[in-house]
Design a protein around this motif. Sequence first.
Motif, mmCIF file in Angstrom:
data_model
loop_
_atom_site.group_PDB
_atom_site.id
_atom_site.type_symbol
_atom_site.label_atom_id
_atom_site.label_comp_id
_atom_site.label_asym_id
_atom_site.label_seq_id
_atom_site.Cartn_x
_atom_site.Cartn_y
_atom_site.Cartn_z
ATOM 1 N N MET A 207 10.414 49.432 -2.321
ATOM 2 C CA MET A 207 11.669 49.303 -3.059
ATOM 3 C C MET A 207 12.733 50.236 -2.487
ATOM 4 N N GLY A 208 12.324 51.404 -2.048
ATOM 5 C CA GLY A 208 13.270 52.317 -1.419
ATOM 6 C C GLY A 208 13.814 51.764 -0.117
ATOM 7 N N VAL A 209 12.953 51.119 0.654
ATOM 8 C CA VAL A 209 13.412 50.478 1.895
ATOM 9 C C VAL A 209 14.433 49.397 1.591
ATOM 10 N N LEU A 210 14.159 48.620 0.550
ATOM 11 C CA LEU A 210 15.082 47.553 0.178
ATOM 12 C C LEU A 210 16.437 48.108 -0.243
ATOM 13 N N LEU A 211 16.417 49.169 -1.051
ATOM 14 C CA LEU A 211 17.662 49.700 -1.596
ATOM 15 C C LEU A 211 18.441 50.523 -0.573
ATOM 16 N N ARG A 212 17.735 51.285 0.279
ATOM 17 C CA ARG A 212 18.405 52.231 1.162
ATOM 18 C C ARG A 212 18.643 51.694 2.567
ATOM 19 N N ILE A 213 17.819 50.762 3.010
ATOM 20 C CA ILE A 213 17.922 50.271 4.391
ATOM 21 C C ILE A 213 18.444 48.838 4.433
ATOM 22 N N VAL A 214 17.794 47.966 3.665
ATOM 23 C CA VAL A 214 18.082 46.532 3.801
ATOM 24 C C VAL A 214 19.413 46.158 3.147
ATOM 25 N N LEU A 215 19.625 46.577 1.916
ATOM 26 C CA LEU A 215 20.835 46.170 1.200
ATOM 27 C C LEU A 215 22.126 46.642 1.873
ATOM 28 N N PRO A 216 22.227 47.878 2.369
ATOM 29 C CA PRO A 216 23.477 48.249 3.063
ATOM 30 C C PRO A 216 23.777 47.394 4.281
ATOM 31 N N LEU A 217 22.734 46.850 4.931
ATOM 32 C CA LEU A 217 22.941 45.981 6.088
ATOM 33 C C LEU A 217 23.194 44.530 5.692
ATOM 34 N N SER A 218 23.005 44.224 4.418
ATOM 35 C CA SER A 218 23.094 42.828 3.962
ATOM 36 C C SER A 218 24.380 42.532 3.207
ATOM 37 N N ARG A 219 25.397 43.329 3.379
ATOM 38 C CA ARG A 219 26.641 43.093 2.652
ATOM 39 C C ARG A 219 27.271 41.737 2.946
ATOM 40 N N PRO A 220 27.288 41.262 4.201
ATOM 41 C CA PRO A 220 27.858 39.919 4.435
ATOM 42 C C PRO A 220 27.135 38.819 3.664
ATOM 43 N N ALA A 221 25.798 38.849 3.680
ATOM 44 C CA ALA A 221 25.039 37.824 2.956
ATOM 45 C C ALA A 221 25.230 37.953 1.448
ATOM 46 N N LEU A 222 25.257 39.175 0.935
ATOM 47 C CA LEU A 222 25.472 39.372 -0.498
ATOM 48 C C LEU A 222 26.854 38.890 -0.915
ATOM 49 N N ALA A 223 27.867 39.138 -0.084
ATOM 50 C CA ALA A 223 29.211 38.657 -0.399
ATOM 51 C C ALA A 223 29.269 37.137 -0.390
ATOM 52 N N THR A 224 28.545 36.515 0.537
ATOM 53 C CA THR A 224 28.513 35.049 0.578
ATOM 54 C C THR A 224 27.880 34.479 -0.676
ATOM 55 N N VAL A 225 26.753 35.052 -1.091
ATOM 56 C CA VAL A 225 26.097 34.591 -2.323
ATOM 57 C C VAL A 225 27.012 34.790 -3.523
ATOM 58 N N ALA A 226 27.690 35.923 -3.583
ATOM 59 C CA ALA A 226 28.570 36.202 -4.721
ATOM 60 C C ALA A 226 29.719 35.208 -4.776
ATOM 61 N N VAL A 227 30.355 34.927 -3.648
ATOM 62 C CA VAL A 227 31.504 34.013 -3.639
ATOM 63 C C VAL A 227 31.080 32.602 -3.992
ATOM 64 N N LEU A 228 30.006 32.113 -3.381
ATOM 65 C CA LEU A 228 29.572 30.739 -3.643
ATOM 66 C C LEU A 228 29.088 30.570 -5.077
ATOM 67 N N THR A 229 28.392 31.573 -5.609
ATOM 68 C CA THR A 229 27.946 31.495 -7.002
ATOM 69 C C THR A 229 29.130 31.512 -7.954
ATOM 70 N N PHE A 230 30.108 32.359 -7.674
ATOM 71 C CA PHE A 230 31.301 32.418 -8.523
ATOM 72 C C PHE A 230 32.051 31.093 -8.504
ATOM 73 N N LEU A 231 32.195 30.493 -7.332
ATOM 74 C CA LEU A 231 32.914 29.218 -7.231
ATOM 75 C C LEU A 231 32.201 28.116 -8.010
ATOM 76 N N SER A 232 30.893 28.000 -7.825
ATOM 77 C CA SER A 232 30.164 26.927 -8.500
ATOM 78 C C SER A 232 30.144 27.111 -10.011
ATOM 79 N N THR A 233 30.016 28.345 -10.487
ATOM 80 C CA THR A 233 29.963 28.596 -11.933
ATOM 81 C C THR A 233 31.338 28.477 -12.564
ATOM 82 N N TRP A 234 32.355 28.999 -11.900
ATOM 83 C CA TRP A 234 33.710 28.967 -12.446
ATOM 84 C C TRP A 234 34.237 27.529 -12.555
ATOM 85 N N ASN A 235 33.902 26.687 -11.591
ATOM 86 C CA ASN A 235 34.430 25.320 -11.558
ATOM 87 C C ASN A 235 33.522 24.298 -12.230
ATOM 88 N N ASP A 236 32.417 24.741 -12.806
ATOM 89 C CA ASP A 236 31.475 23.800 -13.405
ATOM 90 C C ASP A 236 32.055 23.199 -14.679
#
Length: 303
Positions: A207-236
């Motif tokens: 869990m520490g590896v996920l929080l300290r190593i993986v997540l800081p490198l995954s900002r582009p993918a997290l932003a993509t998931v956030a934007v697409l989820t927001f669009l689909s939920t907001w426009n539903d």
Amino acid sequence: MLSTDRRRNTGRRGAGHGRSAPVTARRHRGRRSLLPFSPWHLLLAPLALLFAVPLIWLVLSSLMSNAEINRFPPALWPSDFDTGGYRFVTGTAMFPRWFANSLIVSAAAVLSNLVLGTLGGYAFARMRFGGSRLLMGLMLATMVVPFQLTMIPTFLVMKNLGLIDTLGALIVPSLVTPFSVFLLRQFFLSLPRELEEAAWMDGCTRMGVLLRIVLPLSRPALATVAVLTFLSTWNDLSWPLIAIHHEPQYTLQLGLTTFQGQHTVRWSAVMAGNVITVVPVLAAFLAAQKTFIRSLTSTGLKG
């Protein structure tokens, strides 16, 4: 003597080429300086304007009166900027409530997809357990099932949970989607394992590896998931139309349908309401535009 002359001639030719290189570079710079932007902009700018025409038409129509909108042939520019549609929308007592409902549902869906999608995607990417590939295949198979087939079972589940006609009926089915798990899994597979192995050797937990190593490198993918989820939920509109019955629980998209009566339609209010609805979507996309594009260019379909 002959070899000495050849060396001299070779040196002269090399010097000549050395002098011509800066001249050629200056010529290329001179040609490029004729346009202060990339030549591709000459093609992309008209295409961007073409795609922006519906949005421009929406904004201009929201500043027209009902009579001007219903006129034939339609007016291309408002004769007088009428804000009656915006006054009607903002003056409606339920509109702020609808806006807040949509914001709550979208924010809850985005946060839950980021958390649960990250955990599921990392588990499928880095952890090997019995039936992981089969489970991943079954999860991806649900993406091709149309909403019309799952509509009634989802309604029955929400009814048994006592969530019908509440915001919970809109939040629970959107807590996590197969697409968010799949997208984050693919991004995690593209990250080098050496970084995680080095953290494990230093005594860091998974869990520490996920929080300290993986997540800081995954900002582009997290932003993509956030934007697409927001669009689909907001426009539903389809699921709220089924699960919500009373106006205080309406979302913004569902509330806009009340401006359209059986015999009359307040087109100015409809246009103004749609403009207000589009603003958060544009703001969310512009805020995450760079990371969104970076994710599309860096995420592969490995594994």
